[in-house]
Scaffold this active site. Structure first.
Site, PDB file in Angstrom:
ATOM      1  N   GLY A   1     -24.786 -21.406   8.268  1.00 54.62           N
ATOM      2  CA  GLY A   1     -24.955 -20.007   8.813  1.00 54.62           C
ATOM      3  C   GLY A   1     -25.066 -19.989  10.277  1.00 54.62           C
ATOM      4  N   GLY A   2     -26.105 -19.281  10.804  1.00 52.13           N
ATOM      5  CA  GLY A   2     -26.250 -19.116  12.222  1.00 52.13           C
ATOM      6  C   GLY A   2     -26.487 -20.375  12.936  1.00 52.13           C
TER       7      GLY A   2
ATOM      8  N   GLY B   1       9.201 -28.496  29.623  1.00 50.82           N
ATOM      9  CA  GLY B   1       8.225 -27.723  29.816  1.00 50.82           C
ATOM     10  C   GLY B   1       7.045 -28.525  29.819  1.00 50.82           C
ATOM     11  N   ALA B   2       7.056 -29.781  29.402  1.00 49.70           N
ATOM     12  CA  ALA B   2       5.802 -30.385  29.308  1.00 49.70           C
ATOM     13  C   ALA B   2       5.555 -31.125  30.892  1.00 49.70           C
ATOM     14  CB  ALA B   2       5.929 -31.659  28.365  1.00 49.70           C
TER      15      ALA B   2
HETATM   16  C1  HXC Z   1     -35.961 -20.472   4.367  1.00 49.89           C
HETATM   17  C2  HXC Z   1     -35.422 -22.514   3.842  1.00 49.89           C
HETATM   18  C3  HXC Z   1     -34.146 -22.330   4.159  1.00 49.89           C
HETATM   19  C4  HXC Z   1     -33.596 -20.901   4.434  1.00 49.89           C
HETATM   20  C5  HXC Z   1     -33.904 -24.290   3.604  1.00 49.89           C
HETATM   21  N1  HXC Z   1     -35.052 -23.799   3.472  1.00 49.89           N
HETATM   22  N2  HXC Z   1     -33.185 -23.277   3.958  1.00 49.89           N
HETATM   23  N3  HXC Z   1     -36.298 -21.746   3.956  1.00 49.89           N
HETATM   24  N4  HXC Z   1     -34.804 -20.113   4.730  1.00 49.89           N
HETATM   25  N5  HXC Z   1     -32.575 -20.516   5.093  1.00 49.89           N
HETATM   26  C6  HXC Z   1     -36.313 -24.668   2.813  1.00 49.89           C
HETATM   27  C7  HXC Z   1     -36.142 -25.024   1.418  1.00 49.89           C
HETATM   28  O1  HXC Z   1     -36.648 -23.790   0.534  1.00 49.89           O
HETATM   29  C8  HXC Z   1     -37.236 -26.231   1.288  1.00 49.89           C
HETATM   30  O2  HXC Z   1     -38.614 -25.824   1.184  1.00 49.89           O
HETATM   31  C9  HXC Z   1     -36.896 -27.011   2.674  1.00 49.89           C
HETATM   32  O3  HXC Z   1     -36.395 -25.837   3.461  1.00 49.89           O
HETATM   33  C10 HXC Z   1     -35.742 -27.979   2.616  1.00 49.89           C
HETATM   34  O4  HXC Z   1     -34.757 -27.440   1.870  1.00 49.89           O
HETATM   35  P1  HXC Z   1     -33.821 -28.199   0.713  1.00 49.89           P
HETATM   36  O5  HXC Z   1     -32.943 -26.998  -0.100  1.00 49.89           O
HETATM   37  O6  HXC Z   1     -34.937 -28.859  -0.283  1.00 49.89           O
HETATM   38  O7  HXC Z   1     -33.241 -29.414   1.762  1.00 49.89           O
HETATM   39  P2  HXC Z   1     -31.730 -30.098   1.196  1.00 49.89           P
HETATM   40  O8  HXC Z   1     -31.455 -30.126  -0.283  1.00 49.89           O
HETATM   41  O9  HXC Z   1     -31.670 -31.150   2.324  1.00 49.89           O
HETATM   42  O10 HXC Z   1     -30.904 -28.797   1.442  1.00 49.89           O
HETATM   43  C11 HXC Z   1     -30.557 -28.272   3.026  1.00 49.89           C
HETATM   44  C12 HXC Z   1     -29.749 -27.012   3.016  1.00 49.89           C
HETATM   45  C13 HXC Z   1     -30.194 -26.069   2.059  1.00 49.89           C
HETATM   46  C14 HXC Z   1     -28.440 -27.546   2.739  1.00 49.89           C
HETATM   47  C15 HXC Z   1     -29.783 -26.283   4.235  1.00 49.89           C
HETATM   48  O11 HXC Z   1     -31.642 -25.979   1.960  1.00 49.89           O
HETATM   49  C16 HXC Z   1     -29.478 -24.609   2.147  1.00 49.89           C
HETATM   50  O12 HXC Z   1     -28.374 -24.493   1.486  1.00 49.89           O
HETATM   51  N6  HXC Z   1     -30.226 -23.818   2.461  1.00 49.89           N
HETATM   52  C17 HXC Z   1     -29.662 -22.350   2.734  1.00 49.89           C
HETATM   53  C18 HXC Z   1     -28.910 -22.229   3.471  1.00 49.89           C
HETATM   54  C19 HXC Z   1     -28.192 -20.940   3.624  1.00 49.89           C
HETATM   55  O13 HXC Z   1     -27.599 -20.285   3.094  1.00 49.89           O
HETATM   56  N7  HXC Z   1     -28.560 -20.092   4.889  1.00 49.89           N
HETATM   57  C20 HXC Z   1     -28.706 -18.715   5.084  1.00 49.89           C
HETATM   58  C21 HXC Z   1     -27.532 -18.899   6.075  1.00 49.89           C
HETATM   59  S1  HXC Z   1     -26.860 -17.194   6.361  1.00 49.89           S
HETATM   60  P3  HXC Z   1     -39.716 -26.639   0.726  1.00 49.89           P
HETATM   61  O14 HXC Z   1     -40.821 -25.830   0.804  1.00 49.89           O
HETATM   62  O15 HXC Z   1     -39.146 -26.984  -0.624  1.00 49.89           O
HETATM   63  O16 HXC Z   1     -39.851 -27.977   1.630  1.00 49.89           O
HETATM   64  C22 HXC Z   1     -27.360 -16.959   7.987  1.00 49.89           C
HETATM   65  C23 HXC Z   1     -26.930 -15.734   8.500  1.00 49.89           C
HETATM   66  C24 HXC Z   1     -26.736 -15.842  10.145  1.00 49.89           C
HETATM   67  O17 HXC Z   1     -27.737 -18.019   8.704  1.00 49.89           O
HETATM   68  C25 HXC Z   1     -25.404 -15.504  10.565  1.00 49.89           C
HETATM   69  C26 HXC Z   1     -25.257 -15.157  11.871  1.00 49.89           C
HETATM   70  C27 HXC Z   1     -23.880 -15.004  12.164  1.00 49.89           C
END
Ligand code: HXC
Length: 510
Positions: free
Chosen positions: A169-170, A404-405
């Protein structure tokens, strides 16, 4: 009184633990360092001063009011790299996966504002899951604020992103707007949407590594400029990179004094060019023999290898080097090479880094794949970048400079300051064979006649002297004197002043 002081100690110790020992252990088990360990390695010992250690998020949805961690998932502050000021933020994956809340975003934007105001590089260490899902639009707004500052700082201070864990994401868009992105092999990933979303939307099954690992982004997508074996190597290499970069677009280039004799000649270069014009040779040999101490920090080494870009030093001062690589696709310019070279040239120009260009280029790559892929526009990027650059530009043609290069590669016509060629240079519209076959098409069936025509064309144009007669070259130089001549040219150009006409901004073919 003692008790009050102890409160601070206790609060600091709590903040330093981030998401707790269990999550720190999990981070280590994945082969990753924690945010604070990374900062320690990046900066000079004891130079880090942290800001906003006690900041907490203000989220109340989904029970968030009960889960607050001081620092809120990002460590921010300033320190020095070999004595020079840098600002740094490091995402703490142990706190909500390093995700960005409104409070977390404010910590970063505060740092961005300081870095821009005080004109020093900012380095982001990323290991984060994007927007804090529980915060919704507050988190999205936070990203917007970060992005806006990325853009305002672009071209004013160097912005560097190091991807050291999963980033989604961001957390990929902010790095995408910085000057350089580096990754760690095996533990870092970058994607806008992860493998699960990809499966749902497109029904493709991919692993995180296949979708956005370092091998993908350093070769296929070219999103990343380089990948390193582990966190430690990545951070030490960032120290090396910072040593090459000025602190801002108004700052002097850093000078790293060395014991490298700029007057020395290197006779081995006299035999670098093979007798057979179609035989390749390694342009990196020339780069390493020209640069101080053979120290060359290459950018995008694994992508578009037909063009080489990177930083080096001459007499201690930073230079950018761009070179065709005859070892790969004969050094031809294609779309990827156009984009890669253009971005590097523009970075150098933003930050007043002189550009040295080594040319051995047979032209642009023909074919439908290239034309359909936008070769015209991508090739134009490099042409545009060289033409708009006002930094000192020194060009050395070692062998081919065709079509051209020839014009694109920092020729005299694009305001090259000093344009040199080795005696082995061939400057022409195209190679002798192709030229003879086009001009004398009617004689194509007569092999002997065509061979004579080819020899005539070669005798006339396969040398640097026609261009030298017109003043398109300033001199034809001996290969062994290349380093000396470039070093002298850079000294001569130290006070160069050249300005383009005023404009709001240009309109490079994107
Ligand atoms: C809140 C989050 C989080 C998020 C992870 N966590 N991503 N909490 N918001 N976006 C937390 C989990 O709940 C977990 O908490 C801890 O972080 C570790 O995550 P895991 O999933 O256990 O780790 P891992 O298996 O290594 O996977 C990492 C990951 C996955 C690939 C980043 O967590 C994931 O896919 N997260 C979501 C990604 C996502 O879709 N984000 C939003 C994007 S949209 P605990 O308590 O269990 O430790 C965006 C919009 C902005 O960003 C756009 C602007 C242009």
């Amino acid at each position: 009184m003692q008790e009050i002081l102890e409160v601070l100690d206790r609060k600091r110790a709590e903040a330093r633990l981030g998401g707790g020992q269990k999550r720190i252990d999990a981070q280590h088990a994945k082969g990753k360092l924690t945010a604070r360990e990374r900062i320690e390695l990046l900066l000079d010992p004891n130079s880090f001063e942290e800001f906003d250690m006690f900041v907490e998020h203000r989220g109340t949805e989904f029970g968030m009011e009960k889960t607050k961690t001081p620092g809120d998932g990002v460590v921010t502050g300033w320190g020095t790299v070999n004595g020079r000021l840098v600002y740094v933020f490091a995402k703490d994956f142990t706190v909500f996966g390093g995700s960005l809340s409104e409070a977390h975003a404010r910590k970063i934007t505060k740092l961005q504002d300081m870095a821009l105001q005080n004109r020093a590089p900012i380095i982001g260490l990323f290991d984060a899951g994007g927007a804090r899902i529980q915060e919704g639009v507050d988190a999205l707004g936070g990203y917007g604020e970060v992005f806006q500052r990325n853009v305002l700082a672009s071209g004013v201070i160097p912005q560097i992103s190091v991807i050291m864990g999963p980033c989604a994401g961001g957390d990929v868009y902010s790095p995408a707007m910085t000057d350089f992105i580096f990754m760690v092999q095996g533990t870092s990933y970058m994607f806008v949407t992860g493998p699960d979303v990809v499966k749902t939307v497109t029904n493709e099954t991919v692993t995180a590594e296949e979708l956005g690992g370092a091998s993908v982004h350093t070769t296929k997508s070219s999103i990343a400029d380089k990948a390193f074996a582990n966190d430690v190597e990545a951070l030490l290499q960032m120290r090396r990179l910072i040593d090459f970069l000025p602190s801002s677009n108004m700052a002097e280039l850093p000078v790293i004094p060395g014991f490298h004799d700029a007057e020395a000649t290197d006779e081995s270069l006299d035999t670098l060019i093979p007798a057979n014009p179609n035989q390749p040779y390694d342009m990196k040999e020339l780069i390493l023999k020209t640069a101080d101490g053979g120290d060359f920090f290459e950018i995008q080494e694994a992508h578009a290898k037909n063009i080489i870009c990177g930083f080096a030093r001459m007499k201690g001062r930073t230079v950018g080097i761009v070179a065709n690589q005859p070892m790969v696709l004969a050094g031809v310019l294609d779309s990827d090479a156009g984009r890669k070279g253009a971005r590097f040239v523009r970075f150098c120009d933003c930050f007043n880094i002189p550009i040295i260009t080594f040319v051995d280029v047979p032209g642009f790559l023909p074919g439908t794949a290239q034309e359909y892929g936008g070769l015209i526009k991508h090739g134009a990027k490099l042409l545009y970048a060289y033409a708009e650059a006002t930094v000192p530009k020194i060009t050395v043609i070692t062998r081919k400079a065709y079509g051209g290069a020839y014009v694109v590669m920092a020729s005299k016509h694009l305001r090259g300051d000093l344009n040199y060629a080795w005696p082995t240079a061939e400057i022409a519209v195209m190679g002798s064979k192709g030229a003879a076959e086009i001009i004398y098409r009617a004689e194509l069936s007569d092999k002997d006649k065509i061979a004579t025509r080819e020899a005539d064309y070669k005798a006339r144009f396969a040398n640097p002297f026609v261009a030298a007669e017109r003043g398109f070259l300033d001199d034809v130089i001996m290969p062994h004197s290349t380093r000396r001549r470039i070093a002298r040219a850079l000294d001569m150009l130290k006070a160069k002043r050249l300005e383009n006409p005023w404009k709001k901004h240009d309109n490079i073919p994107l």
